[in-house]
Write a protein that holds these residues in place. Sequence first.
Motif, mmCIF file in Angstrom:
data_model
loop_
_atom_site.group_PDB
_atom_site.id
_atom_site.type_symbol
_atom_site.label_atom_id
_atom_site.label_comp_id
_atom_site.label_asym_id
_atom_site.label_seq_id
_atom_site.Cartn_x
_atom_site.Cartn_y
_atom_site.Cartn_z
ATOM 1 N N GLU A 296 0.831 -1.209 0.000
ATOM 2 C CA GLU A 296 0.000 0.000 0.000
ATOM 3 C C GLU A 296 0.861 1.253 0.000
ATOM 4 O O GLU A 296 1.799 1.384 0.759
ATOM 5 C CB GLU A 296 -0.904 -0.008 1.230
ATOM 6 C CG GLU A 296 -2.008 -1.020 1.111
ATOM 7 C CD GLU A 296 -2.719 -1.214 2.427
ATOM 8 O OE1 GLU A 296 -2.665 -0.294 3.248
ATOM 9 O OE2 GLU A 296 -3.298 -2.281 2.621
ATOM 10 N N ARG A 297 0.498 2.136 -0.919
ATOM 11 C CA ARG A 297 1.174 3.431 -0.941
ATOM 12 C C ARG A 297 0.128 4.515 -0.955
ATOM 13 O O ARG A 297 -0.990 4.301 -1.430
ATOM 14 C CB ARG A 297 2.026 3.566 -2.208
ATOM 15 C CG ARG A 297 3.195 2.629 -2.253
ATOM 16 C CD ARG A 297 4.126 3.040 -3.363
ATOM 17 N NE ARG A 297 5.094 1.986 -3.628
ATOM 18 C CZ ARG A 297 4.885 0.993 -4.466
ATOM 19 N NH1 ARG A 297 3.739 0.903 -5.108
ATOM 20 N NH2 ARG A 297 5.802 0.084 -4.665
ATOM 21 N N VAL A 298 0.495 5.684 -0.458
ATOM 22 C CA VAL A 298 -0.445 6.798 -0.513
ATOM 23 C C VAL A 298 -0.182 7.606 -1.772
ATOM 24 O O VAL A 298 0.961 7.901 -2.061
ATOM 25 C CB VAL A 298 -0.295 7.690 0.730
ATOM 26 C CG1 VAL A 298 -1.225 8.891 0.617
ATOM 27 C CG2 VAL A 298 -0.618 6.881 1.964
ATOM 28 N N ASN B 206 -9.089 6.723 -0.787
ATOM 29 C CA ASN B 206 -7.784 6.137 -0.485
ATOM 30 C C ASN B 206 -7.753 5.733 0.977
ATOM 31 O O ASN B 206 -7.583 6.562 1.868
ATOM 32 C CB ASN B 206 -6.669 7.137 -0.791
ATOM 33 C CG ASN B 206 -5.320 6.464 -0.753
ATOM 34 O OD1 ASN B 206 -5.108 5.535 0.014
ATOM 35 N ND2 ASN B 206 -4.401 6.931 -1.581
ATOM 36 N N GLU B 207 -7.890 4.436 1.191
ATOM 37 C CA GLU B 207 -8.039 3.958 2.553
ATOM 38 C C GLU B 207 -6.808 4.249 3.396
ATOM 39 O O GLU B 207 -6.910 4.711 4.538
ATOM 40 C CB GLU B 207 -8.303 2.450 2.514
ATOM 41 C CG GLU B 207 -8.984 1.942 3.748
ATOM 42 C CD GLU B 207 -9.253 0.458 3.647
ATOM 43 O OE1 GLU B 207 -9.842 0.038 2.641
ATOM 44 O OE2 GLU B 207 -8.869 -0.263 4.577
ATOM 45 N N THR B 208 -5.642 4.010 2.807
ATOM 46 C CA THR B 208 -4.406 4.218 3.559
ATOM 47 C C THR B 208 -4.248 5.698 3.918
ATOM 48 O O THR B 208 -3.911 6.047 5.055
ATOM 49 C CB THR B 208 -3.204 3.728 2.744
ATOM 50 O OG1 THR B 208 -3.526 2.449 2.200
ATOM 51 C CG2 THR B 208 -1.976 3.597 3.604
ATOM 52 N N ALA B 209 -4.534 6.561 2.925
ATOM 53 C CA ALA B 209 -4.429 7.994 3.184
ATOM 54 C C ALA B 209 -5.413 8.411 4.275
ATOM 55 O O ALA B 209 -5.090 9.212 5.155
ATOM 56 C CB ALA B 209 -4.694 8.772 1.903
ATOM 57 N N ARG B 211 -6.501 6.649 6.700
ATOM 58 C CA ARG B 211 -5.994 6.201 7.985
ATOM 59 C C ARG B 211 -4.897 7.153 8.486
ATOM 60 O O ARG B 211 -4.839 7.504 9.653
ATOM 61 C CB ARG B 211 -5.443 4.777 7.844
ATOM 62 C CG ARG B 211 -5.253 4.057 9.146
ATOM 63 C CD ARG B 211 -4.667 2.694 8.871
ATOM 64 N NE ARG B 211 -5.512 1.946 7.914
ATOM 65 C CZ ARG B 211 -6.247 0.904 8.250
ATOM 66 N NH1 ARG B 211 -6.245 0.474 9.494
ATOM 67 N NH2 ARG B 211 -6.968 0.276 7.374
ATOM 68 N N VAL B 212 -4.059 7.594 7.533
ATOM 69 C CA VAL B 212 -2.956 8.474 7.896
ATOM 70 C C VAL B 212 -3.470 9.794 8.475
ATOM 71 O O VAL B 212 -2.954 10.297 9.471
ATOM 72 C CB VAL B 212 -2.053 8.733 6.665
ATOM 73 C CG1 VAL B 212 -1.044 9.833 6.963
ATOM 74 C CG2 VAL B 212 -1.325 7.462 6.269
ATOM 75 N N ILE B 213 -4.517 10.358 7.871
ATOM 76 C CA ILE B 213 -5.003 11.640 8.379
ATOM 77 C C ILE B 213 -5.955 11.473 9.563
ATOM 78 O O ILE B 213 -6.538 12.447 10.035
ATOM 79 C CB ILE B 213 -5.690 12.482 7.285
ATOM 80 C CG1 ILE B 213 -6.891 11.726 6.706
ATOM 81 C CG2 ILE B 213 -4.709 12.847 6.191
ATOM 82 C CD1 ILE B 213 -7.751 12.578 5.820
ATOM 83 N N GLY B 214 -6.115 10.252 10.052
ATOM 84 C CA GLY B 214 -6.831 10.073 11.305
ATOM 85 C C GLY B 214 -8.299 9.708 11.200
ATOM 86 O O GLY B 214 -9.041 9.825 12.167
#
Lengths: 298, 345
Positions: A296-298, B206-209, B211-214
């Motif tokens: 997974e990458r952003v 974007n699921e990962t994004a 998650r990153v922003i909370g």
Amino acid sequence: MSYYDFLFAIEVLVGGLLSGVMYSLVAIGFVLIYKTSGVLNFAQGSMVLFAALTFVSLVERGIPFALSLLITFAVMVALGFTIERIVLRPLVNRSPMTLFMATLGLSYIIEGAAQLMWGTQVHGLDLGIDDTPFEVGGILISSFDLLAAGIAAAMVAGLSAFFYWTRIGLAFRAVADDQFAALAVGLRLPRIWGTVWTAAGFVALVAGLLWGARLGVQFSLSLIVLKALPVLVLGGFDSILGAIVGGLIIGASEKLAEVYLGPFVGGGIEGWFAYALALVVLLVRPSGLFGQKTVERV
Amino acid sequence: MAVQALDAARVPIDWQRLALPAVLVVVAYGLIPAYASSYLVEAILLPFLALSLAAVGLNLLTGYCGQLSLGSSAFMAVGAFAAYNFNLRVDGLPLAATMILAGISAAGIGVVFGLPSLRLRGFYLAVSTLAAQFFVQWALTKFGWFSNYNPSGVISAPHLIVAGFPLDGATGRYLLSVTTVIVLTALVWRLVNSATGRNFIAVRDNETAARVIGVPVLRTKLLAFAISSFIIGVAGVLWAFTYLRTVEPAGFNLDRSFQILFIIIIGGLASMRGAFLGAAFIVVFPLVLSRLGAFLFGGLFDSGVLDMSQRIVLGALIIIFLIAEPSGLSALFDRLKRRIGSRSS
């Protein structure tokens, strides 16, 4: 457990494994397309129906067996390239979900067209294989199932050899690895996809003949797609080995569950047991047993 | 929340935007009950309303939150059978309470089958929602208790009474249906424009994004499954109680799930209006096709041919929409409006 119970369990297990091979046969068609284009092709089941129905109708019209086979294969080639041209090419670079939904639409078209052309009645299909079970050490084994397993094994060996030792196989692997890089070195994506869909069409033809001989050629043949999906999930969408192992596991456990678990819940659990099993495996390994892990990458 | 409140205070009321809902209310509660024929209500409006609501529910999950589900009709079935049992086994339970409890039952089942979404993505999840489809249908057929031991597993709608008014006639059922749809659609509308709605969209894009922003991804997904299943469950109640009146588990099969998915593809993903446009299309399209076929081909166009050509045309439309108009009828509608607007000014 007495000796005879044990024998019975083995017999159920062997029967399950052999019917699992039949599931793998359908699942391999999915894997071929998923590997090279990232599309989960829901229309694979309807392609099985289409191939079997075309073949049976030709044979019923008095065309010799071999010639019918050839014509049907030619039709599947034409179908593969048409699909690439009309459906896939305009949808290049769209999300995998969009492509999946397109193949859902495609399966409606192929099913409708196959039945509109050849009618909706049930056709018997006789491949000239007699289905008398024979005995090995006190266990009954269906010769038809055994032959189907042999054909499946031969097909997997053939496909693997094709993938590893031919130039076009190398191109397939390149596309599966990285589409952009493949384009950059000058591989022709449309032609490769057309070929892959043709290969999937060929697998559909083989699966259609074997399943058709088993169940009769009719609409419900396209529903084997629902049998193949849990196999794919279990094995991983992009692994031919996964499709085989997944098919064997699903086939065996499904039969065993039906015999030993079924009576406690009222039977008929074949419809969903495979899915439940696949789910349990997925919870431990989210991309199946042999599937590639996604980074997974952003 | 504070920012939103400020926004609301600053923006003056846009009367033009209120005009369309006002017209719709007048049509829905004034013109249709007064003038619509019972054929129009029974054969077109009732299925349209139930399917629209189901599509609104699925759109929340698939269109806004990005989780593809192929098990919608299982949740409709849960709603319908739960409503039947609550009504049967609890004396004097008001209809509204029955529908809410049915929705909650569907939401519960939805969360259970949504749990895999915490680990799975994309196709793996889509296939696991098929498990819901097959399991629910099997359970409802296998265990007689759900249909009160009816030999063929069929349930019939009870008398529909709201606050003492019987609503068993076509118009009464229509009013019940349309009110339910309007209330739930309004709530979903509020939801997708709230912080939760934006979380849904973040998870989709974007699921990962996210998650990153909370964004609490796991909670957001389960919430989407729960609310979507609640709405689809209530749609199932409408389908069973107001439209068909008697249903069996086999009526909620995979084809129905696909139908609802097709509605949101044709109507437009992540669009409230799309769910209604798509549902209208899916309900009216077979009727138009059969009339057209009979007109063009006469006796040649029997029900078998009709069925097959319907499949072909529907499949072709799905592909055409995905290629040419991925945002569906909703976007088409917008463009049309803009074109008419630019011509008049």
